[in-house]
Design an enzyme around this catalytic site. Structure first.
Site, short mmCIF file in Angstrom:
data_model
loop_
_atom_site.label_atom_id
_atom_site.label_comp_id
_atom_site.label_asym_id
_atom_site.label_seq_id
_atom_site.Cartn_x
_atom_site.Cartn_y
_atom_site.Cartn_z
N ARG A 35 35.95 48.94 -24.06
CA ARG A 35 36.75 50.06 -23.56
C ARG A 35 38.24 49.87 -23.86
O ARG A 35 38.93 50.84 -24.18
CB ARG A 35 36.51 50.24 -22.06
CG ARG A 35 35.10 50.72 -21.75
CD ARG A 35 34.94 51.14 -20.32
NE ARG A 35 33.61 51.70 -20.07
CZ ARG A 35 33.22 52.21 -18.91
NH1 ARG A 35 34.06 52.23 -17.88
NH2 ARG A 35 32.02 52.70 -18.78
N ASP A 89 40.55 60.80 -6.49
CA ASP A 89 40.01 59.76 -7.35
C ASP A 89 41.17 58.90 -7.83
O ASP A 89 42.32 59.36 -7.82
CB ASP A 89 39.28 60.38 -8.55
CG ASP A 89 38.25 59.42 -9.15
OD1 ASP A 89 37.05 59.56 -8.83
OD2 ASP A 89 38.65 58.51 -9.91
#
Length: 276
Positions: free
Chosen positions: A45, A147
């Site tokens: 990632r 979030d």
């Protein structure tokens, strides 16, 4: 080296020492614990971020992120290492419970619901559809979604989804609350503004104070605690419960548990708790 300088890159491997530094930093910043088996995932990632920024190794990239917490790359770093997967009306038993709860308290003047790890917004909009079904779009209710990832919150605020992700909404709700894409937008749908305007989104780190949320009747905190170790999970639950009204309900995923977590909640059903 300046960020975003484009260079011919030959990437180094993620060294164990670098992985441990990144893991510790993510834990301190977000409370998320990465086990040793996540090393290859982290490398994969963050490799994309190296390509974007022009850094040739993980160590230099991490040093920049660590020393520039106000830079946009810090948020890209957090986004890259947090998993966000959700869909509309996930674990529908919880929504059935909320539906009956609203009906049983039809004289209640207002409702506040919070999707505490809302990802790209499907859970928050599912709650909004449920409240609108029962109390009407102009009813005294509000849904909040939070979030840690700004990337997924941008998707939530856009409220634009692939049509294949509408499973669970149902035809009647699609007709009432969604707009089907045509032409270049074919194969997608948009949450209608009439519903969208009842939902607000904001960045929130659950390991820190959540007071800005206000007091809530319903809190969903699902499919997120599996990423926390025991200490972080306790801290998150403490913060979240403070925002739950006495008599209010907390929902966790069926795959999660509050075992070994101190809390002031009564278990009503598996994964459903009430503050008493």
């Amino acid at each position: 080296m300046k960020p975003y300088q484009q260079l011919p890159i030959e990437f180094s491997i993620l060294k164990q020492r670098e992985f441990e530094q990144i893991r510790q930093f993510l834990y301190e910043e977000a409370g998320i614990f990465l086990s040793d088996i996540k090393k290859s995932l982290v490398a994969s990632r963050l490799c994309k971020r190296l390509k974007e920024t022009g850094y040739q190794n993980y160590g230099d990239y991490f040093e920049f992120v660590k020393n520039n917490l106000q830079h946009i790359e810090y948020h890209h770093f957090i986004d890259a290492l947090t998993t966000n997967e959700t869909f509309f009306f996930r674990e529908n038993e919880h929504f059935d419970f909320v539906k009956q709860l609203i009906k049983d308290h039809s004289q209640k003047k207002s409702w506040q619901a919070w999707s505490a790890a809302c990802s790209s917004g499907e859970e928050a909009y599912s709650l909004a559809m449920l409240f609108a079904d029962i109390l009407g779009i102009d009813g005294q209710w509000q849904v909040q979604g939070s979030d840690i990832s700004q990337r997924v919150l941008a998707k939530a605020e856009l409220a634009h989804y692939l049509l294949e992700r509408n499973e669970g909404i149902g035809f009647e709700r699609l007709q009432k609350y969604c707009l089907k894409g045509v032409g270049r937008q074919s194969g997608t749908f948009l949450i209608d503004d009439i519903l969208k305007n009842k939902v607000s989104f904001f960045t929130m780190n659950l390991t820190q104070s959540c007071e800005s949320v206000g007091m809530c009747d319903v809190i969903f905190i699902r499919n997120v605690m599996i990423y926390f170790d025991a200490d972080s999970k306790q801290r998150v639950i403490n913060n979240v419960i403070k925002q739950l009204k006495v008599g209010g309900y907390l929902f966790i995923s069926h795959t999660e548990s509050l075992m070994h977590v101190n809390h002031r909640l009564k278990q009503i059903k598996p994964s459903i708790y009430q503050r008493i």
